[in-house]
Write a protein that holds these residues in place. Structure first.
Motif, PDB file in Angstrom:
ATOM      1  N   UNK A  57       0.825  -1.202   0.000  1.00 23.85           N
ATOM      2  CA  UNK A  57       0.000   0.000   0.000  1.00 23.85           C
ATOM      3  C   UNK A  57       0.864   1.258   0.000  1.00 23.85           C
ATOM      4  N   UNK A  58       0.371   2.279  -0.708  1.00 21.73           N
ATOM      5  CA  UNK A  58       0.915   3.634  -0.636  1.00 21.73           C
ATOM      6  C   UNK A  58      -0.198   4.517  -0.094  1.00 21.73           C
ATOM      7  N   UNK A  59       0.097   5.293   0.932  1.00 25.09           N
ATOM      8  CA  UNK A  59      -0.921   6.093   1.609  1.00 25.09           C
ATOM      9  C   UNK A  59      -0.706   7.571   1.324  1.00 25.09           C
ATOM     10  N   UNK A  60      -1.800   8.272   1.086  1.00 29.67           N
ATOM     11  CA  UNK A  60      -1.780   9.714   0.856  1.00 29.67           C
ATOM     12  C   UNK A  60      -2.574  10.381   1.968  1.00 29.67           C
ATOM     13  N   UNK A  61      -1.884  11.220   2.774  1.00 32.72           N
ATOM     14  CA  UNK A  61      -2.494  11.866   3.932  1.00 32.72           C
ATOM     15  C   UNK A  61      -2.633  13.363   3.685  1.00 32.72           C
ATOM     16  N   UNK A  62      -3.660  13.939   4.306  1.00 34.26           N
ATOM     17  CA  UNK A  62      -3.805  15.393   4.349  1.00 34.26           C
ATOM     18  C   UNK A  62      -3.020  15.921   5.538  1.00 34.26           C
ATOM     19  N   UNK A  63      -2.166  16.896   5.308  1.00 33.91           N
ATOM     20  CA  UNK A  63      -1.321  17.417   6.387  1.00 33.91           C
ATOM     21  C   UNK A  63      -2.145  18.238   7.377  1.00 33.91           C
ATOM     22  N   UNK A  64      -3.143  18.942   6.893  1.00 32.91           N
ATOM     23  CA  UNK A  64      -3.906  19.825   7.787  1.00 32.91           C
ATOM     24  C   UNK A  64      -4.867  19.049   8.680  1.00 32.91           C
ATOM     25  N   UNK A  65      -5.522  18.022   8.126  1.00 30.28           N
ATOM     26  CA  UNK A  65      -6.533  17.295   8.908  1.00 30.28           C
ATOM     27  C   UNK A  65      -6.051  15.934   9.416  1.00 30.28           C
ATOM     28  N   UNK A  66      -4.879  15.481   8.979  1.00 34.69           N
ATOM     29  CA  UNK A  66      -4.324  14.173   9.372  1.00 34.69           C
ATOM     30  C   UNK A  66      -5.252  13.024   9.003  1.00 34.69           C
ATOM     31  N   UNK A  67      -5.919  13.168   7.870  1.00 38.28           N
ATOM     32  CA  UNK A  67      -6.875  12.165   7.409  1.00 38.28           C
ATOM     33  C   UNK A  67      -6.270  11.422   6.229  1.00 38.28           C
TER      34      UNK A  67
END
Length: 905
Positions: A601-611
């Motif tokens: 898996x490769x994960x893409x996170x939002x830096x502002x919301x940590x989602x």
């Protein structure tokens, strides 16, 4: 930022196993790469990967004579039928056993597959003559016939040109002739006489001769004839009896390749030119002219055995595949030159980096090679081999075409990517194996860390001298990064700390950041305000650079864990080795973070919301360890997992049983040892500078995910002869301005484009622009901008620009990075036009004021005419009553140039 990334291409791997195929026109080469198929366009010098994936590595591929359908079969016999022009899989099917040979008939109605010892003939699901119009109608796979008779695996199938007969070559030392349908007077025939497995069998052009090639290097020529020692036929004898008297397929010639101890691995025959090509186990291939068996030439093209060879339709290009080193070569034998010569990394990739312009990707691997890949074409354009050990990291200087790499051989090298040379080498006082490196944004300073020493070494790029050794870490340094503004150097270590070094200040200071586990990777946000740190416990912590305090964090153990390795005793959710991110990278705008590790898996996170925004699956290939989620009890035996059992001793061939590994070593010797159930993992990720795509270095190769990967369908790219004459005919006769403009852009002739551009009526401009293909919008925008600066038709060009912005505004906004240059040219042209019109208007205002002022001073003449003066006594022009003076006349009388003035209504 858009997050709908989709798989767009596969780089870094050009051939794995199986057979190669040419397209019917001979311009494209189909190559199986793992569980995907890559198409190499040899004329346009581009490559693309078909989007479908198999559950295991592909073993055989077949292409219909029309080139519109591709049938690919994996190791378990699962097949996918693909529409090649549309790149869409349209049917899934299982042959229920491994497929060892596959060939379509020249008529396109049937294909034959070798399933172990038996051969099956199937009807092609989509036939060219299914109806009167020649349109394609889909029907399921239908088995036509099954042929039994061989005693071992069928290795090769070849059809006759009339599609009535086909040959099968088997490992049981024989070849056999079969008929598609029942033929009067024909019975299946066995061609026996070889002493080793038969590699291939082919018909001659007139189908009067059959050639067979065996593994021991024997080439037999077969003809349908009587025994040479048989008595002659009497003329009075019945001809029917004479035809059957001793007539059968017999060996009339025997030839041998004579390649010492090397055996034949593959062979191909081209009936039109009587050309026979054979590839040997020592990396040599030979070219022979039949039936005289004249040697044209032999050439060594690989260090290892050649696995497959094929010839295109014209007989000019030979394609070779060598799986041991992942080589793919296309050789033009008449000119003795390479059309294509590509090789991927034959060891695991360690790192990657995009070039500053985003057009190239650089990869480094444990094989000591540095490869530069062109993103548009998909080809490797240069390979550096100066490093003598595994290359661990690479990074570009922010300015210029300078690349820096670190290696386990103890050196840091700087590369000039314009001249393609190594111009600087940095070494430490003692022998160290460098595991990470970083380059100052200005390109003046390079830093490197090692697993042997706990210090960070700093060199000057200009002089090559060691400037400093930064001490402070108590464990191996595993990651380094400069802040984008160049003020701070960040380092991560296995001593559970990360440090911030102010190496350019008068007093060098070090600020430690305490963590809960060993550091795996660090990344700095593009605005230099935030630092992300990935640790061994699966946590990603975010730190403020200015305050040196942690501001947030996220737990990624549940997101990254997935995939059960073959040796795992627990389920995928409970295995500790995969629950951390080995590589993290910020997006170009700093709003997202990309993270990957030893999982699928490769994960893409939002830096502002940590989602977690999106999760990408690298591979579903069951030939790799770590892609299955659950235990398959069917693969467990009393001796352990089936995949770990050594089955090399069970092979019937002596060469296959030979152990080529060096004694006492786990690496080295035969590079194919890495092919034994490699584990799926991602070693490095990186965003393109434009932010529209990202790349991941995985076990299967270099995966590129893009947000704009859809195939551009151009309705004008059909069977049309595009020439200047036909383009003008479309313009003048059909009055089809859209088609004529697209054809002109295809020809790329400036004069023709300008002529058609100016021929479009201004009322039709919005309609032409609205239907204009998106792929040409950038070029049209640049052309209109250039015409705005050159052409006197100001309003006409502004109407084009307005229509482009109105009709394609959303596309221009989405692809701002791609048309940034064009938009700047348009902006410059409009600004220049505005300034010129403003200057002309100001000058005309002053001129009108002057003329109005002069018109008030009139003196009557003695003849009754009005004399306009210039404020003094100098007459300018005599006017009759009712006559007015023009600006042009006035300016010419003043000696001014007519071109500098604009007339007023």
């Amino acid at each position: 930022m858009k997050t709908d990334f989709k798989f767009s291409n596969l780089l870094g791997t050009v051939y794995c196993q199986g057979n190669l195929l040419y397209s019917p026109d001979g311009t494209c080469l189909f190559s199986p790469v793992g569980n995907r198929v890559t198409v190499f366009n040899l004329v346009d010098n581009k490559s693309y990967t078909l989007p479908f994936t198999h559950r295991k590595n592909i073993s055989r591929i077949g292409l219909t004579p029309r080139g519109n359908l591709l049938l690919s079969v994996d190791e378990d016999g699962h097949a996918i039928l693909t529409n090649v022009p549309r790149r869409i899989p349209i049917y899934h099917f299982s042959f229920r056993s491994p497929v060892t040979a596959l060939a379509f008939s020249p008529s396109g109605r049937h294909f034959a597959v070798g399933l172990g010892r038996k051969t099956e003939v199937w009807q092609v699901p989509s036939t060219p003559d299914s109806n009167a119009d020649g349109e394609l109608e889909f029907a399921p796979f239908v088995r036509h016939h099954t042929h039994m008779g061989h005693f071992d695996d069928v290795r090769h199938i070849e059809w006759s040109t009339d599609s009535r007969f086909f040959l099968t070559a088997s490992r049981d030392l024989t070849a056999r002739i079969w008929s598609l349908d029942t033929e009067e007077g024909f019975t299946p025939t066995v061609l026996a006489g070889h002493k080793q497995a038969v590699i291939g069998a082919w018909f001659s052009k007139d189908q009067e001769t059959i050639y067979t090639v065996s593994k021991d290097g024997a080439v037999f020529e077969w003809k349908y004839t009587r025994h040479p020692n048989a008595p002659p036929i009497d003329e009075d004898e019945d001809m029917k009896d004479a035809d059957n008297d001793g007539m059968r397929w017999r060996i009339v010639q025997r030839h041998y390749f004579m390649q010492n101890n090397a055996h034949v691995r593959c062979a191909a025959f081209h009936p039109e030119s009587n050309l026979l090509v054979a590839g040997f186990s020592n990396g040599i291939f030979g070219l022979y002219e039949m039936p005289d068996f004249n040697t044209i030439h032999t050439l060594s093209i690989s260090q290892n055995e050649i696995d497959f060879v094929t010839i295109n339709k014209s007989g000019e290009w030979l394609a070779f595949g060598a799986s041991k080193l992942g080589q793919l070569l296309v050789w033009e034998w008449q000119s003795e030159s390479y059309i294509l010569k590509q090789q991927g990394h034959f060891d695991s990739m360690n790192s990657l980096v995009y070039s500053p312009d985003g057009k190239r990707i650089i990869t480094t691997a444990d094989d000591g090679k540095i490869k530069v890949w062109d993103v548009d074409s998909g080809f490797c354009i240069v390979t550096f081999t100066e490093h003598t050990s595994g290359v661990t990291a690479c990074e570009f200087a922010k300015k210029g075409n300078v690349l820096f790499t670190s290696s386990l051989d103890g050196s840091i090298r700087a590369w000039d990517l314009i001249r393609y040379r190594n111009f600087r080498t940095f070494t430490a006082p003692s022998r160290l194996s460098f595991s990470c490196m970083a380059v100052d944004p200005s390109g003046e300073v390079v830093a490197a860390g090692s697993l042997d020493s706990f210090d960070v070494h700093i060199w000057s790029v200009q002089t090559g001298q060691l400037l400093d050794q930064l001490s402070g870490h108590e464990g191996p340094v595993c990651s380094l990064a400069f802040s984008p503004n160049g003020s701070i150097l960040f380092s991560g270590s296995w001593d559970r700390t990360a440090r911030m070094w102010s190496i350019f200040s008068r007093t060098q200071t070090s600020e430690p950041l305490q963590l809960q586990a060993d550091v795996l990777d660090i990344a700095v946000r593009p605005d230099s305000a935030q630092l992300a740190i990935s640790t061994l416990d699966g946590q990603i912590s975010f730190w403020s650079v200015s305050d040196a305090e942690q501001v947030s964090g996220l737990d990624g153990r549940r997101d990254v864990s997935g995939g059960r390795k073959i040796t795992d005793r627990r389920t995928a959710a409970n295995v500790a080795g995969t629950k951390s991110f080995n590589t993290i990278r910020y997006s170009t705008d700093g709003s997202c973070l990309l993270a990957a590790g030893n999982s699928k898996y490769i994960c893409l996170y939002s830096v502002s919301t940590m989602v977690l925004l999106k999760k990408f699956t690298v591979s579903v290939n069951l030939s790799l360890s770590g892609t299955q989620e659950f235990l398959n009890s069917k693969l467990l035996t009393e001796a352990g997992p089936e995949g770990l059992l050594d089955d090399e001793a069970d092979h019937s061939d002596r060469e296959a049983r030979r152990d080529k590994l060096l004694p006492g070593s786990k690496r080295g010797g035969d590079p194919s040892a890495r092919k034994k159930l490699p584990e799926v993992r991602v070693t490095s990720v990186g965003f393109s500078p434009a932010g529209t795509s990202f790349c991941a270095a995985s076990t299967e190769g270099l995966l590129i995910y893009s947000v704009d990967n859809e195939l551009q369908f151009d309705p004008f790219d059909l069977n049309m002869e595009i020439t200047p004459a036909s383009t003008l005919a479309v313009l003048e006769n059909e009055k089809d301005y859209l088609k004529a403009l697209v054809m002109a852009f295809r020809l790329n002739e400036a004069g023709l484009i300008k002529r058609i551009f100016q021929s479009v009526p201004y009322t039709d401009i919005p309609l032409v622009v609205e239907q204009f293909p998106t792929v040409y919008v950038a070029r049209l925008l640049r052309f209109v901008a250039a015409q705005t600066e050159e052409s006197p038709h100001i309003e006409f060009c502004l109407l084009w620009i307005k229509a482009l912005v109105d009709k394609h505004g959303s596309w221009l906004t989405t692809n701002r990075n791609k048309v940034d240059v064009e938009l700047r040219v348009v902006s410059r042209a409009i600004t220049r036009m505005r300034n010129e019109i403003k200057r002309l208007a100001d000058e005309n205002v002053y001129t009108v004021d002057y003329l109005l002022g002069q018109a008030t001073t009139k003196k009557p003449d003695t003849n009754g005419q009005n004399l306009i003066t210039d404020g003094g006594d100098n007459p300018m022009k005599m006017l009759t009553p009712g006559e007015t003076v023009g600006l042009e006349d006035h300016m010419q009388s003043e000696g001014e140039s007519e071109a500098e003035w604009m007339g007023l209504d």
